[in-house]
Scaffold this active site. Structure first.
Site, PDB file in Angstrom:
ATOM      1  N   HIS A 138      14.142  -2.565  -9.574  1.00 35.01           N
ATOM      2  CA  HIS A 138      13.378  -3.612  -8.894  1.00 35.01           C
ATOM      3  C   HIS A 138      14.267  -4.809  -8.580  1.00 35.01           C
ATOM      4  CE1 HIS A 138      10.082  -6.183  -7.689  1.00 35.01           C
ATOM      5  NE2 HIS A 138       9.285  -5.135  -7.750  1.00 35.01           N
ATOM      6  N   HIS A 139      14.055  -5.378  -7.400  1.00 36.27           N
ATOM      7  CA  HIS A 139      14.833  -6.539  -6.957  1.00 36.27           C
ATOM      8  C   HIS A 139      14.609  -7.737  -7.877  1.00 36.27           C
ATOM      9  CE1 HIS A 139      17.474  -8.503  -4.278  1.00 36.27           C
ATOM     10  NE2 HIS A 139      17.102  -7.912  -3.159  1.00 36.27           N
ATOM     11  N   ALA A 140      13.534  -7.750  -8.635  1.00 34.40           N
ATOM     12  CA  ALA A 140      13.311  -8.837  -9.590  1.00 34.40           C
ATOM     13  C   ALA A 140      14.370  -8.839 -10.681  1.00 34.40           C
ATOM     14  CB  ALA A 140      11.921  -8.716 -10.217  1.00 34.40           C
ATOM     15  N   ILE A 142      17.707  -7.322 -10.191  1.00 30.75           N
ATOM     16  CA  ILE A 142      19.077  -7.355  -9.679  1.00 30.75           C
ATOM     17  C   ILE A 142      19.105  -7.775  -8.220  1.00 30.75           C
ATOM     18  CG2 ILE A 142      19.877  -5.530 -11.244  1.00 30.75           C
ATOM     19  CD1 ILE A 142      19.830  -3.622  -8.816  1.00 30.75           C
ATOM     20  N   ASN A 321      18.810 -12.607  -9.778  1.00 31.87           N
ATOM     21  CA  ASN A 321      19.178 -12.903  -8.397  1.00 31.87           C
ATOM     22  C   ASN A 321      19.897 -14.232  -8.285  1.00 31.87           C
ATOM     23  OD1 ASN A 321      17.702 -10.820  -6.409  1.00 31.87           O
ATOM     24  ND2 ASN A 321      16.433 -11.142  -8.214  1.00 31.87           N
TER      25      ASN A 321
END
Length: 477
Positions: A138-140, A142, A321
């Site tokens: 999940h982009h949360a 990385i 991020n």
């Protein structure tokens, strides 16, 4: 326990029934000289040994009651690695078309928020004995750079692997109770008035440095000189309409292409630009050709969003991020490849100047200011009203992610290529991301299945455009 930043949590709010928030990538592997056969058991054992090096892989989300504060990553007491690592077989000999079709289906499936937010698939049955490993996270957790750093933990510099410290038994830390979370949230809410004053003060101090973005005297910032006295406006926030800037469905298509970095550098050196400029020009030419095929070429240039890493030494090795973004004109309206490259070169210089004056710390503070309940509600309003596809701020995201420049191995198998797969949203139905590895640039294209059904044709146009630029470079030399 680790709290997500506002930017991390924003990627959770972007998920809808049609869009997912994970990023992925597929490693194409040659197991011919591997010490052991690469099967599901070996892949699982290899990753299990490295889990202590990447704690987030054993952590799941813990939401704060009522969405009053950003969620937390907490240890999953029921962590089950066999749930996360799976196997898929293609009918032998599997073609690239069969591989991309399978990946499109896997990439379209959302991650289960009740578990750690990642999955890995061993894909066998490829031609010539090749295997693939597809991973999505999940982009949360990385961004592109931290994802590349995560990959270095999983990969080795030799088929024999490396010696790892003995793994201790995993004992999940006890999560905080609801009262503790509410108390923490209340303390943060109590600090909001002070934070508001601080943010306002920081914004006022930064206004002079941000003047180039709003000054009426900087046409070079808001427009691009063609070289003949005319100007190509970037019209930031007013992207022209294209077939892929519409409401998306839950279905995906993906495509891959690889090009020689030496060829790209030949063009770069001939015209005095950068590797990224050549990549952007390739994308502009490919998109122009595809749009002409569909009788949908806008009269004005497209707007491209380019993610920019702001990860400093202090943040190196940490997940989460650390990204900003810049907007640049993508001159699909020009029919000459050399002219497209020249305009891209100027556009990226202007975009870098725009991005440089936006203080990243201020952006982070603002994104962290709104509680998730408010962020999620705002996201629902935006998607429900169709704002993202009715007034798209840009047409496409094009991202260049660094990769290893030495041969690497996964579970003893040599990596031949790594193709990234990113996120699409309503109004942003096409994404192009690339990774450099061993003298090649590997492009991964992701699109809404209904909006760009012929994505492989679009990917092929990237190669055609590079060939045109190489011819122009040869003629120039």
């Amino acid at each position: 326990m680790q709290q997500l930043t506002g930017l991390d949590a924003a990627f959770l709010a972007l998920e809808t029934t049609n869009s997912t928030g994970h990023v992925g990538g597929v490693c194409l592997l040659d197991p011919a000289d591997a010490p052991k056969p690469l099967d599901l058991a070996l892949l699982t054992d290899t990753l299990a040994q490295r889990l202590p090096l990447v704690p987030v892989l054993r952590r799941k989300l813990l939401e704060v009651p009522l969405g009053l504060d950003q969620p937390y990553w907490i240890d999953d007491p029921d962590f089950d690695i066999e749930y996360h690592i799976r196997e898929v077989g293609l009918p032998t000999p599997g073609s690239q078309a069969q591989l991309t079709e399978q990946l499109a289906r896997l990439h379209a499936r959302p991650l289960d928020r009740r578990r750690p937010l990642w999955e890995m698939y061993l894909i066998s049955g490829l031609a010539d004995g090749m295997v693939a490993v597809y991973t999505k996270v999940h982009h949360a957790a990385i961004d592109g750079v931290s994802g590349a750093e995560l990959l270095t933990v999983l990969l080795d510099l030799s088929p024999e692997g490396r010696k790892l410290p003995p793994a201790e038994d995993f004992v999940a830390a006890k999560p905080p109770g609801s009262l503790t979370l509410m108390a923490r949230a209340a303390a943060r809410l109590a600090w909001r008035p002070v934070q508001t004053v601080q943010l306002a003060g920081e914004f006022v101090k930064k206004v002079p440095s941000m003047a180039p973005l709003v000054s009426p005297f900087i046409g070079e910032i808001l427009g691009l000189n063609r070289g003949d006295g005319s100007v190509i406006p970037t019209t930031l926030g007013l992207a022209p309409s294209t077939p892929f800037n519409k409401k998306i469905t839950p279905h995906r298509r993906v495509a891959f292409r690889s090009v020689s970095l030496a060829d790209v550098k030949t063009v770069k050196n001939a015209f005095g630009t950068s590797v990224n400029d050549v990549v952007m020009a390739m994308c502009a030419g490919a998109l122009r050709h595809w749009l002409i095929d569909h009788d949908a070429l806008p009269a004005s240039a497209l707007n491209a969003m380019i993610p920019v890493s702001v990860r400093d030494e202090a943040a190196k090795g940490k997940l989460g991020n650390r990204v900003s973004a810049m907007l640049a004109a993508l001159p699909t309206n020009l029919d000459d490849p050399e002219q497209r490259l020249a305009v891209v070169h100027e556009a990226t210089k202007i975009a870098k100047a725009q991005q440089a004056v936006i203080p990243q710390g201020l952006v982070d503070d603002i994104s962290d200011f709104a509680p998730p309940a408010l962020t999620a509600r705002a996201a629902r309003v935006v998607f429900a009203t169709g704002m993202m596809h009715r007034l798209p701020p840009f047409n496409i995201t094009i991202s260049n992610v660094p990769g290893p420049n030495v041969p690497v191995y996964l579970a003893g198998a040599r990596m031949l290529a790594q193709y990234p797969l990113s996120v699409i949203l309503d109004g942003q139905g096409l994404n192009i991301t690339l990774v450099g590895y061993l003298g090649q640039l590997h492009f991964g294209l992701v699109a809404c299945r209904e909006l760009v059904p012929d994505i492989d044709t679009l990917a092929g146009y990237l190669i055609d455009e590079l060939n045109l630029l190489l011819k122009a470079a040869a003629a120039k030399g």
